[in-house]
Scaffold this active site. Structure first.
Site, PDB file in Angstrom:
ATOM      1  N   LYS A  54     -27.678 -33.989 -23.785  1.00  0.00           N
ATOM      2  CA  LYS A  54     -28.377 -32.708 -23.742  1.00  0.00           C
ATOM      3  C   LYS A  54     -27.731 -31.702 -24.681  1.00  0.00           C
ATOM      4  O   LYS A  54     -28.417 -30.992 -25.427  1.00  0.00           O
ATOM      5  CB  LYS A  54     -28.379 -32.147 -22.316  1.00  0.00           C
ATOM      6  CG  LYS A  54     -29.273 -32.885 -21.350  1.00  0.00           C
ATOM      7  CD  LYS A  54     -29.085 -32.374 -19.934  1.00  0.00           C
ATOM      8  CE  LYS A  54     -29.961 -33.119 -18.954  1.00  0.00           C
ATOM      9  NZ  LYS A  54     -29.722 -32.730 -17.549  1.00  0.00           N
ATOM     10  N   GLN A  98     -26.530 -29.957 -13.145  1.00  0.00           N
ATOM     11  CA  GLN A  98     -26.744 -31.404 -13.134  1.00  0.00           C
ATOM     12  C   GLN A  98     -26.596 -31.972 -11.720  1.00  0.00           C
ATOM     13  O   GLN A  98     -25.610 -31.721 -11.034  1.00  0.00           O
ATOM     14  CB  GLN A  98     -25.744 -32.087 -14.075  1.00  0.00           C
ATOM     15  CG  GLN A  98     -25.928 -33.583 -14.211  1.00  0.00           C
ATOM     16  CD  GLN A  98     -27.228 -33.951 -14.896  1.00  0.00           C
ATOM     17  OE1 GLN A  98     -27.632 -33.325 -15.866  1.00  0.00           O
ATOM     18  NE2 GLN A  98     -27.880 -34.981 -14.395  1.00  0.00           N
ATOM     19  N   ASP A 121     -35.288 -26.676 -15.136  1.00  0.00           N
ATOM     20  CA  ASP A 121     -35.575 -27.928 -14.444  1.00  0.00           C
ATOM     21  C   ASP A 121     -36.862 -27.823 -13.629  1.00  0.00           C
ATOM     22  O   ASP A 121     -37.435 -28.842 -13.240  1.00  0.00           O
ATOM     23  CB  ASP A 121     -34.418 -28.302 -13.508  1.00  0.00           C
ATOM     24  CG  ASP A 121     -33.609 -29.486 -14.021  1.00  0.00           C
ATOM     25  OD1 ASP A 121     -34.113 -30.213 -14.899  1.00  0.00           O
ATOM     26  OD2 ASP A 121     -32.483 -29.685 -13.539  1.00  0.00           O
TER      27      ASP A 121
END
Length: 297
Positions: A54, A98, A121
């Protein structure tokens, strides 16, 4: 019939290129650079690889990348303090914590602490509610990637019958809402659906996100249907090695379907590409600028 192979890597490369082009224009015309903050707690090997990927792609797209790595034993309060600082940081337009988090932390509580406008997200309950009621929201990356591939493969989705196999909050449910937004007729099925093969055979679009390896067989698929395989399952191969397979029996389904995504190389690459697209969208919204076309809902 041999199905068209939907190349997720190629789709993702086009999205990343479009993101980079828009980022460059934002910087030159408005003096704004999108910023993505990724928080990793602990040393889970898979998460570490994902976070590195990422960060690399964020920089390649011309964005600012902010990585925060915390020890696995860090107190939940410290993580929440970090999230609060990132919420207040004007240089940060997207925040991603995460998952999974260590057992002593409440993941839902941490996600609720993220500013919904920076929740790239798309997991915050506010974004879930907005998406579910057809309003502007931050959309979860994997379902968004599936939708973008479907649009490019099929064009107008209006009126098509879609079956989503899997009812998770991360993929199944938001995928169903996105397809409803495209005026599809949508059924959400799962492992306990009665006559699941019969339900799937009705579908022009099948999105498999049930988490069971090669569960969907070729004789479940309507001839010419488009199959999107979200599943990632590791199985033992020769020599003690492992390989990845999806929730779909690829060889069997490819003989019947009109188009199908492989595993790996299908949905997976789209997830990070859509994370970058979401960060760009969040940046534009925060500055009251037009959102990029073709990168969102």
């Amino acid at each position: 019939m041999v199905a068209e192979r939907i190349d997720g890597k190629a789709h993702a490369a086009r999205i990343r290129a479009a993101v980079a082009e828009n980022v460059d224009r934002l910087r030159s015309e408005h003096g704004v650079t999108p910023g993505l903050a990724v928080v990793l707690v602990g040393e889970d090997p898979a998460s570490q690889v994902y976070v590195r990927s990422k960060g690399k792609m964020t920089v390649e797209a011309g964005m600012q990348s902010f990585e925060h790595k915390l020890d696995a034993g860090v107190r939940e309060a410290e993580l929440l303090d970090l999230v609060a600082r990132l919420n207040a940081d004007a240089a940060v337009h997207g925040i991603l914590v995460q998952l999974p988090l260590p057992d002593h932390m409440d993941a839902a509580k941490v996600i609720r602490a993220i500013d919904p406008a920076k929740d790239v997200d798309g997991f915050h309950i506010s974004n879930v509610g907005l998406l579910g009621t057809g309003q502007k929201a931050m959309v979860p990356c994997t379902p968004l990637g599936c939708l973008l591939m479907l649009r490019e493969t099929l064009g107008d989705l209006s009126g098509l019958e879609a079956v989503v196999i899997g009812r998770s909050n991360i993929v199944g449910k938001p995928m169903a809402h996105l397809l409803l937004g495209e005026s599809c007729t949508v059924t959400v099925a799962h492992s306990r659906t009665r006559d699941l093969p019969g339900v799937v055979r009705r579908a022009d679009i099948v999105v498999a996100a049930v988490g069971r390896r090669e569960m969907i067989k070729g004789d479940w698929i309507k001839p010419g249907a488009t199959v999107i395989d979200v599943g990632i399952n590791r199985i033992e191969a020769e020599g003690g090695k492992t390989r990845l397979v999806g929730d779909v029996d690829f060889d069997g389904c490819a003989e019947v379907a009109g188009a199908i995504t492989p595993v790996p190389g299908g949905v997976g690459p789209m997830t990070i590409a859509c994370l970058l697209a979401n960060t760009l969208t969040a940046c534009c919204r925060s500055h009251g600028l037009p959102e990029p076309e073709g990168l969102g809902v």
